[in-house]
Design an enzyme around this catalytic site. Structure first.
Site, short mmCIF file in Angstrom:
data_model
loop_
_atom_site.label_atom_id
_atom_site.label_comp_id
_atom_site.label_asym_id
_atom_site.label_seq_id
_atom_site.Cartn_x
_atom_site.Cartn_y
_atom_site.Cartn_z
N LYS A 147 18.44 6.23 -3.09
CA LYS A 147 16.98 6.36 -3.26
C LYS A 147 16.28 5.29 -2.42
CE LYS A 147 13.59 7.48 -6.86
NZ LYS A 147 13.09 8.72 -6.29
N GLU A 180 17.29 20.21 -1.65
CA GLU A 180 16.35 19.81 -2.71
C GLU A 180 14.94 19.79 -2.14
OE1 GLU A 180 16.92 15.66 -3.83
OE2 GLU A 180 17.50 15.17 -1.79
N1 PLP Z 1 14.84 14.50 -4.92
C1 PLP Z 1 14.06 13.68 -4.20
C2 PLP Z 1 14.19 13.67 -2.71
C3 PLP Z 1 13.13 12.84 -4.84
O1 PLP Z 1 12.37 12.01 -4.10
C4 PLP Z 1 13.02 12.89 -6.25
C5 PLP Z 1 12.07 12.03 -6.95
O2 PLP Z 1 11.32 11.30 -6.37
C6 PLP Z 1 13.84 13.77 -6.96
C7 PLP Z 1 14.75 14.55 -6.26
C8 PLP Z 1 13.78 13.85 -8.45
O3 PLP Z 1 14.37 12.72 -9.04
P1 PLP Z 1 13.89 12.20 -10.46
O4 PLP Z 1 14.14 13.32 -11.42
O5 PLP Z 1 14.76 11.02 -10.73
O6 PLP Z 1 12.44 11.89 -10.34
#
Ligand code: PLP
Length: 287
Positions: A147, A180
């Site tokens: 992240k 995603e």
């Molecule tokens: N995928 C990406 C690229 C994201 O940036 C995020 C959230 O910011 C998610 C998936 C979803 O993750 P989360 O459920 O932890 O917010």
């Protein structure tokens, strides 16, 4: 109430909170972040966020700015100072500030920034109407599972969605499978009623909402699969939806020009959304 941000040891008015010009987050996107949802004054799945934060830091060989207890105390203080009962808390850790050189600095201390804001996490209008997504090529680096704050492809994709009148862009890998969204995970519901989302490999961020929903599905004895799915399968799916900490579940009713199901949020998505809302109200799996 005026907004307050935490920056490297100080609680400051949001408008004047800043990091150094040579912060490596600013110079090289050399940092990681987390966005944690808060519902009824409680952090949702804080443990899972901390675990993912440590995973991201370790993958980039970056030191945590402090221990988890101290970090959690700062998160709670920022939430309190901003009066957030429902919303999100954002935390960003960078490798710190140092003279601009690509290789790691030997003496920099990690920077920590924390902000919080109130936000509706399950917008009834989005839930009732669903949203449209477009598909775009996934042009990101090979490690979207970290992240990191290097979000330029995500920002470009979201802008493209916005200009197309869509809520989100679903990114498509070279193999034709959807990875995603730009800030959410992608899900479909098959004709057999199974919820499907891509397996958490290095091609996607393992969303904490995704993990929470998998927990909800397993606990309810509902059928689900973690596997890749192609654009054509998604367009022909019975239902589709997306998940993220800042919006929980949102039904997807159109992918590009293809109408999903009868063009309205489907029953499986609605049931899962209700189940996730109760899960979140209890604080998630940490409760
Ligand atoms: N995928 C990406 C690229 C994201 O940036 C995020 C959230 O910011 C998610 C998936 C979803 O993750 P989360 O459920 O932890 O917010």
């Amino acid at each position: 109430m005026s907004r307050i941000a935490y920056v490297n040891g100080r609680y400051l008015p949001h408008r004047s909170a800043a990091v150094h010009v040579e912060d490596r987050g600013f110079q090289f996107a050399d940092g990681v972040y987390e966005v944690i949802a808060i519902a009824n004054g409680r952090f949702i799945d804080e443990e899972l966020h901390l675990r993912r934060l440590h995973r991201s830091l370790a993958a980039l060989r970056m030191a945590p700015p402090m221990g988890d207890r101290a970090l959690c105390a700062i998160l709670r203080e920022v939430v309190r100072l901003n009066g957030v009962a429902e919303g999100i808390v954002y935390l960003q850790v960078t490798r710190g500030s140092a003279p601009r050189e690509f290789a790691f600095p030997t003496r920099a201390r990690p920077s920590l920034v924390v902000t919080a804001r109130s936000k509706t996490l399950h917008d009834p209008r989005l839930l009732a109407q669903g949203v449209r997504v477009i598909t775009i090529p996934d042009i990101r680096w090979a490690r979207p599972d970290i992240k990191s704050v290097a979000l330029l492809p995500n920002a470009l994709g979201k802008q493209q969605a916005k200009e197309a009148g869509a809520f989100e862009a679903w990114q498509v890998g070279r193999d034709g499978n959807i990875t995603e969204g730009t800030s959410s995970n992608a899900w479909i519901v098959t004709a057999a009623g199974e919820a499907v989302t891509r397996q958490a490999d290095t091609a996607i961020l393992n969303g904490v909402t995704r993990q929470g929903l998998l927990h909800v599905l397993a606990a309810a004895g509902l059928r689900f699969l973690e596997r890749p799915f192609a654009v054509a399968e998604a367009k022909a799916a019975r239902e589709a939806f997306l998940t993220s900490a800042s919006n929980f579940l949102i039904p997807v009713v159109r992918i590009d020009e293809a109408v999903i199901g009868d063009g309205k949020p489907g029953p499986v998505t609605e049931r899962l959304s209700d189940a996730y809302i109760s899960y979140a109200a209890g604080g998630g799996a940490d409760r």
